[in-house]
Design an enzyme around this catalytic site. Structure first.
Site, PDB file in Angstrom:
ATOM      1  N   HIS A   1      32.866  11.925  67.092  1.00 17.71           N
ATOM      2  CA  HIS A   1      32.245  11.268  68.253  1.00 17.71           C
ATOM      3  C   HIS A   1      33.203  10.383  69.047  1.00 17.71           C
ATOM      4  CE1 HIS A   1      28.335  12.701  67.202  1.00 17.71           C
ATOM      5  NE2 HIS A   1      28.275  12.028  66.068  1.00 17.71           N
TER       6      HIS A   1
ATOM      7  N   ASP B   1      28.003  19.981  61.742  1.00 23.74           N
ATOM      8  CA  ASP B   1      27.356  18.680  61.581  1.00 23.74           C
ATOM      9  C   ASP B   1      26.058  18.670  62.397  1.00 23.74           C
ATOM     10  OD1 ASP B   1      26.965  15.700  62.368  1.00 23.74           O
ATOM     11  OD2 ASP B   1      28.642  15.559  60.977  1.00 23.74           O
TER      12      ASP B   1
ATOM     13  N   HIS C   1      24.996  16.454  64.273  1.00 27.70           N
ATOM     14  CA  HIS C   1      25.246  15.843  65.576  1.00 27.70           C
ATOM     15  C   HIS C   1      26.281  16.645  66.360  1.00 27.70           C
ATOM     16  CE1 HIS C   1      23.905  12.551  62.895  1.00 27.70           C
ATOM     17  NE2 HIS C   1      23.291  12.097  63.973  1.00 27.70           N
TER      18      HIS C   1
END
Length: 321
Positions: free
Chosen positions: A127, A164, A166
């Site tokens: 991220h 993942d 996300h």
């Protein structure tokens, strides 16, 4: 070539954690190592010591201003690096640099033939943006190693595969216009989960258009749904014939994770790892680097990551069970 699979572990890598009351806490690495030990995996891999990245390594992906901000926060020992998910702590600069450095060291070992594949459990911090932290991620080791493979090793086609829960937004938007970086990301639909991105129509921009694949999954998606999506991912990666494959195998996509809503079992991670090993053997001299990513239920991350390592240890003519 010695051991086929390198595994990075040690206290320095485990220091990347935000406290017992944070989802990304200090028990994640010990839980995985205990499970790997019980399964006899630690005797079958080459155990590698964590390595700290230099500032020069980190700024291949991140801005110098952001790296300096992390360093100052690390010295102060507190504060927030984003809106609240990613707190600073004393030594956070060194801890985040060690995640990145271990991933870089693994890539070097793979490139020079000392190992065929590698797994870094505390890694895959997908991220973090080029100029900021986000979602528990301080330095984006995925982006840093991609830049190193492009700039230092001279590769021209790198595949980044992310399962993942996300969306790996820091990697995706960091290389959205770069056709050399082939991205396939299977994740929970951004309408229901952070970071709210990674929609199917996002396929890259400019010269990078068509080199990116996003597959958003509905809440509750299980192994059968993952398999359908995986066939699309595998064909997409094969069509682009990468020279190196990076696999972000976050375990927060397993059923029962406290902050996500997918319902895979470790079988999905085993399947993805085994198929990527086959692709790597066929397309890029076996070069596969796996990064642990998320996962906030200790049993889930332990079993999923062990499934990945077991699949990486399985020979090309064997069946991973």
């Amino acid at each position: 070539m010695g051991h086929k699979v390198c595994l990075y572990c040690g206290e320095a890598l485990g220091r990347y954690a935000f406290g017992l009351d944070h989802p990304f806490g200090p028990l994640r690495l010990p839980a995985f190592m205990a499970e790997a030990g019980e399964r006899g995996l630690l005797d079958r891999v080459c155990i590698c010591t964590p390595v700290q990245a230099s500032k020069e390594d980190v700024v291949r992906f991140h801005s110098k201003e952001y790296v300096e901000r992390v360093r100052r926060a690390s010295e102060l020992g507190g504060g927030l690096l984003d809106a609240g998910d990613t707190p600073a702590f004393a030594g956070v600069y060194e801890a985040a640099s060690t995640v990145a450095g271990s991933v870089l060291d693994a890539a070097v070992r793979i490139m020079d033939g000392r190992c065929r594949r590698a797994f870094v459990p505390i890694a895959g911090l997908h991220h973090a943006r080029r100029n900021g932290a986000a979602g528990f991620c301080v330095f984006n080791d995925c982006g840093i190693v991609i830049e190193a493979l492009l700039q230092v090793h001279g590769l021209e086609r790198i595949a980044y595969v992310d399962i993942d829960a996300h969306h790996g937004d820091g990697v995706f938007y960091g290389f959205e216009s770069d056709p050399r970086v082939i991205i396939a990301d299977v994740h929970e639909d951004g309408r229901y989960l952070y970071p709210g991105s990674g929609f199917a129509e996002e396929a890259g921009k400019g010269e990078g258009k068509g080199s990116k694949l996003n597959i958003p999954m509905p809440p509750g998606a299980d192994d059968a749904a993952f398999l359908v999506s995986w066939e699309v991912v595998e064909a997409f990666i094969a069509d682009h014939a990468p020279q190196f494959i990076i696999f972000q195998c976050g375990a927060d996509s397993l059923e029962g994770d406290p902050i996500t809503h997918l319902a895979y079992s470790p079988a999905s991670h085993r399947l993805a790892a085994r198929r990527l090993c086959n692709l790597a053997d066929r397309l890029c001299e076996g070069r596969l680097l796996a990064l642990g990513g998320g996962g906030y239920r200790l049993e889930n991350l332990s079993t999923a990551w062990c499934a990945v390592v077991e699949a990486m240890l399985t020979g090309p003519n064997e069946v991973a069970v």
